[in-house]
Design a protein around this motif. Structure first.
Motif, mmCIF file in Angstrom:
data_model
loop_
_atom_site.group_PDB
_atom_site.id
_atom_site.type_symbol
_atom_site.label_atom_id
_atom_site.label_comp_id
_atom_site.label_asym_id
_atom_site.label_seq_id
_atom_site.Cartn_x
_atom_site.Cartn_y
_atom_site.Cartn_z
ATOM 1 N N ALA A 179 0.836 -1.205 0.000
ATOM 2 C CA ALA A 179 0.000 0.000 0.000
ATOM 3 C C ALA A 179 0.869 1.252 0.000
ATOM 4 N N LEU A 180 1.964 1.195 0.730
ATOM 5 C CA LEU A 180 2.877 2.347 0.774
ATOM 6 C C LEU A 180 3.467 2.618 -0.606
ATOM 7 N N VAL A 181 3.872 1.524 -1.279
ATOM 8 C CA VAL A 181 4.444 1.679 -2.621
ATOM 9 C C VAL A 181 3.404 2.273 -3.567
ATOM 10 N N LEU A 182 2.172 1.722 -3.513
ATOM 11 C CA LEU A 182 1.102 2.227 -4.372
ATOM 12 C C LEU A 182 0.822 3.705 -4.092
ATOM 13 N N ALA A 232 1.047 9.340 -5.485
ATOM 14 C CA ALA A 232 1.317 10.706 -5.038
ATOM 15 C C ALA A 232 2.143 11.480 -6.061
ATOM 16 N N THR A 233 2.765 10.770 -6.985
ATOM 17 C CA THR A 233 3.698 11.461 -7.877
ATOM 18 C C THR A 233 3.265 11.437 -9.348
ATOM 19 N N GLY A 282 -6.330 -0.122 -5.663
ATOM 20 C CA GLY A 282 -5.361 -1.118 -5.193
ATOM 21 C C GLY A 282 -4.975 -0.880 -3.745
ATOM 22 N N GLN A 283 -4.773 0.388 -3.429
ATOM 23 C CA GLN A 283 -4.388 0.741 -2.068
ATOM 24 C C GLN A 283 -5.481 0.366 -1.079
ATOM 25 N N ALA A 284 -6.730 0.694 -1.433
ATOM 26 C CA ALA A 284 -7.849 0.363 -0.558
ATOM 27 C C ALA A 284 -7.942 -1.151 -0.371
ATOM 28 N N ALA A 285 -7.758 -1.891 -1.469
ATOM 29 C CA ALA A 285 -7.828 -3.359 -1.375
ATOM 30 C C ALA A 285 -6.720 -3.875 -0.472
#
Lengths: 207, 671, 182
Positions: free
Chosen positions: B13-16, B21-22, B45-48
């Motif tokens: 999630a951090l990577v996503l 963010a960029t 994807g992050q939410a999942a």
């Protein structure tokens, strides 16, 4: 006590509510004289339990809170007035015990803060409406167009006007709208009933 | 194994979030649509990923996997299932995970339902959301890992604080987070608009439903928390002006102001920079609250703070997020020119007055909450003051009075240019109601606090003014009733929502006034069978029984309450001892009627030698207290109703859109 | 004007961050609880007269005893864990010839007597403050607390929390010398 408090604080870290069960005043503390007791309660509500997180001695079941409650009552029975009772405790524990901070140099900003904020924000509102007044007096709305564009638009309007019937044509209406300072609503809001006419006719305003 | 999956998806999630963010930001700047669309995918994807992480932690709690440090520290195998589940967010690490999960769910909702958003705005909104996400995900992974293991695994856990083992509090944090993390949407929209340099009516229209949803959740969350305090803390207090409470109240005040100023942007294309600032401030207050309660800056004299590393980390997130937003604001705001004009006396003018008062109110709470900290820092620790309820009552109350007066007037003013004369005419019923309420209160309770009748008058003023405005809309009794009925059905839900929310506040004021002005109490010791008189009633300790709950032992008292010989009720109250935590809690016995709560609590046995067989009994009559939560419920209902308004749906800005195509503003709101 | 107003929020916010950084990086904030100066400092020691804990424990002392020499008053209790931790430091002070008095805070006489018997009694005299009434006059918020009283019976210093080796060397001993010199 310290341990209990810090563990409570840890768990409290997420919740929006203080986490100390408060069952403060006990029957054996209550004074027989209801008037004195009522005064004691009022004074207690304004004194901080120094080892607690933002609790008055009236709300806290910490031992020192009980001691201070008894002290308040002792002073009252001895004939002190409310002010004397409070200063007796402040003399021993400092201003920190006062839940209503005293008016003194290091709290001037605290007490003056709300009125100052009110003045600041009222000034902002006055500036805002002065701008309105100026623009109204000038008979103009804010003009999103550059002078050049505006001249062009005026010319265009004149041209259209020239080709349409004189009198109650769109030109007049358009000019009136400009004078009102009314920018035509953006395309996706035209379907919405707007403003007061709509208010009166359909009982419909978005608010 | 499952915990390791949780750990893995957390990093994923951090990577996503980092990608989100960029790249979309760059794509939006360059008009590169593939990069902009990428934000949708990463947001979902992050939410999942975070849902999986949350499920993994929940699995740890439900199966009592004590090899996980958080489970060991906050759960116990004997704990009831409900509290095993709520234990997931009943601790620092788990609640942070819930925090980022809510953030990601809101982002995903934008990705899924924000089809009508301009692509560049949508990409920027999601990128800003992801920046916040990066900060907090890094915070979790580096300082507060919920999946940290203990080796060897202990046999059993240390249990959840018994005070938290309560249904009210189990659901309080999720609601609260949906509220104040929900304000991140307004923040992200504001920052995205600042980046774009464009704020218009359409922007305000997209922001409002998200803000309204967050506001509704936060209102429910705060109300639930104060209700819990009321019945669980054992003496009937429900609001303490505690810094932790203020932390949730400040976003509420700013959020309420934002809801109102966004209307002016939407309607009149004015107040743009102010609304942007409010959107930033509202979420800043959420972040500040998170910082205050987790950093350890709010320690009292005798509580030793934890490791300041976490505090510094959140402070860095705070400084970056809010600092960048406010700097951007300082750069862009002067260029934001307002559009439509309106007179000071107008609906818009009233909304501005509302904003002024709410902002001063929020500023006052902020100042009072932070002042002790500021003074301590400035004086180098040599000066300390306490800012407690007396300060807040003395400052906050006077601000509320003009606000409530305005609340009845505002909706009656015409848009753009109104006259007080027309409004005054419509306010006659409100004035009559206010005078009536003051008189009746004074006659009924002549010896109470002098301000109480005035407060009741204020509540009546607001209620009658609001109802009169509503009646005017449907032309009640001015036209045939069926015709009014037709108009009522035609009222937009957003309008009815406003009416209800304002009415809710009026109801709440009645409750607040009643409970703080006319509370009576009886504090005594009773042996079983004995009676005492007080607080207008006779209280008899009719029985004491003992027993065992799932993870506690209890002492249960039955208090028979009579009034002049007439039996009213029997209150059942418990004192629970939790051996695992070594803590005692009380369960109050509460008998609720529309006019008051009868509130009884059993205390300790034999406090003094001469009362060794007697129990401490506290009995309170809390007049009108149920109105506080009734009012909150009406407000929440008003907010929810308004959310279902067609025009609040992000997906359906046009009337032409078919109802089926209209999407929910966010999936959680539908729950 | 407009420029100035829009900069105001970020300026105020920067100030706030400064405050928070100062508080969070202030290591003394959480370790030294006595930074809040007691209003009693510079004032004469409060009037009190405490009885002895038990016959076997030397004591009973009052305000009068604190005049004429520099002394240390230590508030302690047998049930207080940090008191045990600081006990060696208090004993060390007494060993150096400092007049150390003890206020036994809300304790059971038997428990206090046993505790002093087991860990040693460094106090010239111990006063039993069963109901903590005298402690209130001393502005005590919890145990342990330690006061330095100068020869005139005026409170010169107060330490909240246990006296560690560090506190002893950096705070108590210098303050004692100061009180003796002055």
């Amino acid at each position: 006590m310290t341990k209990l408090l810090s563990s409570l604080l840890l768990v409290a870290a997420f919740a929006a509510t203080p986490l100390a069960p408060a069952q403060a005043v006990n029957p054996d503390e209550v004074l027989d004289d209801p008037v004195l007791e009522a005064r004691a309660r009022e004074i207690s509500a304004e004194l901080r339990c120094v080892v607690c997180q933002n609790q008055s001695i009236d709300d806290s079941d910490a031992e020192i809170a009980r001691d201070l409650r008894l002290l308040v009552r002792e002073r009252l029975v001895a004939g002190d007035n409310d002010e004397q009772v409070v200063s007796y405790i402040v003399a021993r524990y400092g201003d920190f015990v006062l839940l209503r901070p005293p008016w003194q140099p290091n709290t001037y900003m605290l007490w003056a803060g709300p009125p100052l904020m009110a003045i600041l924000i009222a000034t902002l509102a006055v500036i805002f409406f002065r701008t309105y007044q100026r623009q109204r007096n000038a008979g103009l709305g804010p003009d999103p167009l550059s002078p050049h564009d505006r001249a062009e638009l005026d010319a265009l309007v004149e041209r259209i006007a020239a080709t349409t019937e004189p009198g109650n044509g769109p030109t007049t209406r358009f000019r009136a709208e400009l004078a009102e300072g009314l920018t035509p609503p953006p395309p996706d809001t035209t379907d919405e009933t707007e403003d007061n006419q709509a208010d009166a006719e359909q009982g419909d305003t978005r608010s | 194994m499952i915990a390791e999956i949780g750990q893995f998806v957390l990093i994923l999630a951090l990577v996503l979030a980092g990608v989100q963010a960029t790249l979309p930001l760059w794509g939006a700047a360059r008009g590169h649509s593939a990069l902009m669309v990428l934000a949708d995918r990463t947001a979902i994807g992050q939410a999942a990923a975070l849902l999986i992480a949350f499920a993994a932690l929940t699995h740890g709690f439900v199966t009592s996997d004590f090899s996980l440090t958080v489970v060991f520290q906050n759960s116990h195998s004997l704990k009831p299932m409900l509290y095993k589940v709520s234990g997931v967010w009943g601790n620092h690490e788990g609640s942070m995970l819930l925090w980022v999960l809510v953030l990601a769910l809101f982002s995903a909702a934008v990705a899924l339902f924000g089809r009508n958003l301009p692509p560049s705005l949508k990409a920027r909104v999601l990128a800003v959301q992801a920046m916040i996400g990066v900060g907090f995900l890094a915070f979790i992974i580096f300082t507060s890992n919920p999946f940290a293991r203990l080796s060897p695994a202990p046999l059993d856990g240390t249990g959840l604080n018994p005070l938290l083992q309560d249904p009210g509090l189990a659901f309080h944090p999720p609601l609260l987070y949906l509220g104040y993390v929900g304000f991140s949407m307004a923040f992200s929209f504001a920052v995205a608009a600042l980046i774009e340099g464009r704020v218009d009516a359409a922007w305000a229209r997209w922001v409002r439903p998200w803000t309204l949803a967050a506001w509704t959740f936060l209102t429910a969350g705060i109300a639930l928390g104060s209700w819990w305090a009321y019945y669980e803390l054992g003496w009937g207090g429900w609001w303490f002006w505690d810094p932790v409470e203020n932390a949730s109240f400040m976003p509420w005040l700013f959020g309420t102001a934002l809801l109102h100023s966004a209307i002016v942007v939407e309607k009149r294309d004015a107040l743009k920079s102010w609304t942007i600032l409010l959107a930033i401030l509202t979420f800043s207050m959420s972040l500040l609250g998170t910082f205050l309660v987790r950093s350890g800056v709010l320690t009292s004299v005798h509580a030793f703070a934890t490791d300041p590393e976490r505090g510094i980390f959140i402070l860095a997130i705070l400084a970056l997020t809010i600092g960048i937003a406010l700097t951007l604001f300082a750069i862009r705001a002067p260029g934001m020119k307002g559009g439509g004009l309106f007179a000071p006396v107008s609906r818009e003018g009233a909304l501005i007055a509302n904003n002024m008062l709410l902002t001063v109110a929020a500023g006052t709470v902020l100042l009072g909450t932070l002042y002790p900290l500021i003074l301590e820092a400035v004086s180098g620790g040599t000066a300390k003051v306490s800012v407690g309820p007396p300060f807040f009552n003395a400052t906050f109350g006077p601000i509320m009075v003009p606000l409530v007066i305005m609340m009845a007037i505002g909706p009656l003013l015409a848009w753009k240019r109104g006259t007080l004369k027309t409004a005054a005419h419509k306010l006659i019923p409100a004035a009559i109601a206010a005078i009536l309420a003051i008189t009746v209160t004074f006659i009924l309770v002549p010896d109470g606090p002098g301000l109480a009748p005035l407060a009741m008058g204020l509540a009546a003023w607001l209620a009658a003014g609001t109802i009169a405005e509503w009646a005017g809309r449907i032309k009640l009794f001015a036209i045939p009733v069926p015709e009014s009925w037709r108009r009522l059905k035609g009222l937009p839900r957003a309008t009815s929502g406003m009416t209800l929310a304002h009415l809710g506040l009026a109801i709440m004021i009645v409750g607040i006034t009643g409970s703080s002005a006319w509370r009576t109490e009886l504090i005594t010791t009773l042996v079983p069978g004995e009676s005492a008189q007080g607080a207008g009633h006779t209280v008899t300790l009719s029985a004491i029984t003992q027993g065992r709950g799932p993870n506690y032992n209890y002492e249960r008292a039955s208090l028979l309450i009579t009034d002049k010989g007439r039996e009213i009720t029997t209150l059942t109250t418990e004192r629970r001892f939790f051996p695992i935590a070594g803590q005692t809690t009380t369960e109050a016995g509460i008998y609720t009627t529309i006019l008051s709560d009868l509130y009884g609590v059993i205390g300790e046995r034999g406090r003094t030698p001469d009362t060794s067989n007697a129990w401490t009994v506290r009995f309170f009559v809390n007049p009108l207290v149920p109105w506080i939560w009734l009012g909150a419920m009406v407000m929440v209902f008003g907010g929810s109703l308004s959310l279902t308004d067609r025009r609040h749906r992000v997906g359906a800005p046009r009337r032409a859109a078919t109802p089926g195509a209209a999407s929910q503003p966010n999936p959680a709101a539908a729950e | 004007m407009h420029r100035l107003i829009v900069i105001l929020p970020v300026a105020l916010f920067a100030g706030l961050i400064g405050v928070m950084v100062a508080l969070l990086t202030d290591s003394e904030r959480n370790s030294d609880l006595s930074r809040l100066p007691s209003p009693l400092i510079g004032k004469p020691a409060p009037a009190f007269d405490l009885p002895a804990v038990a016959e076997s424990v030397p004591g009973g002392f009052s305000t009068r005893d604190l005049k004429g020499q520099v002394s240390v008053v230590n508030v302690f209790a047998s049930w207080c864990v940090p008191c045990l931790a600081e006990h060696p430091m208090i004993s060390q002070l007494a060993g150096q010839g400092v007049a150390v008095y003890g206020i036994n805070h809300r304790d059971k006489p038997d428990a206090a007597t046993n505790w002093l018997g087991r860990h040693g009694n460094p106090y010239i005299a111990v006063g039993a403050d069963l109901d903590a009434r005298a402690s209130l006059d001393w502005g005590v918020t919890g145990v342990p607390e330690t006061f330095i009283i100068d020869a005139n019976g005026v409170i010169a210093y107060k330490h909240v929390g246990p006296v560690t080796k560090d506190v002893l060397n950096k705070k108590i001993l210098p303050k004692l010398r100061e009180a003796e010199g002055g």
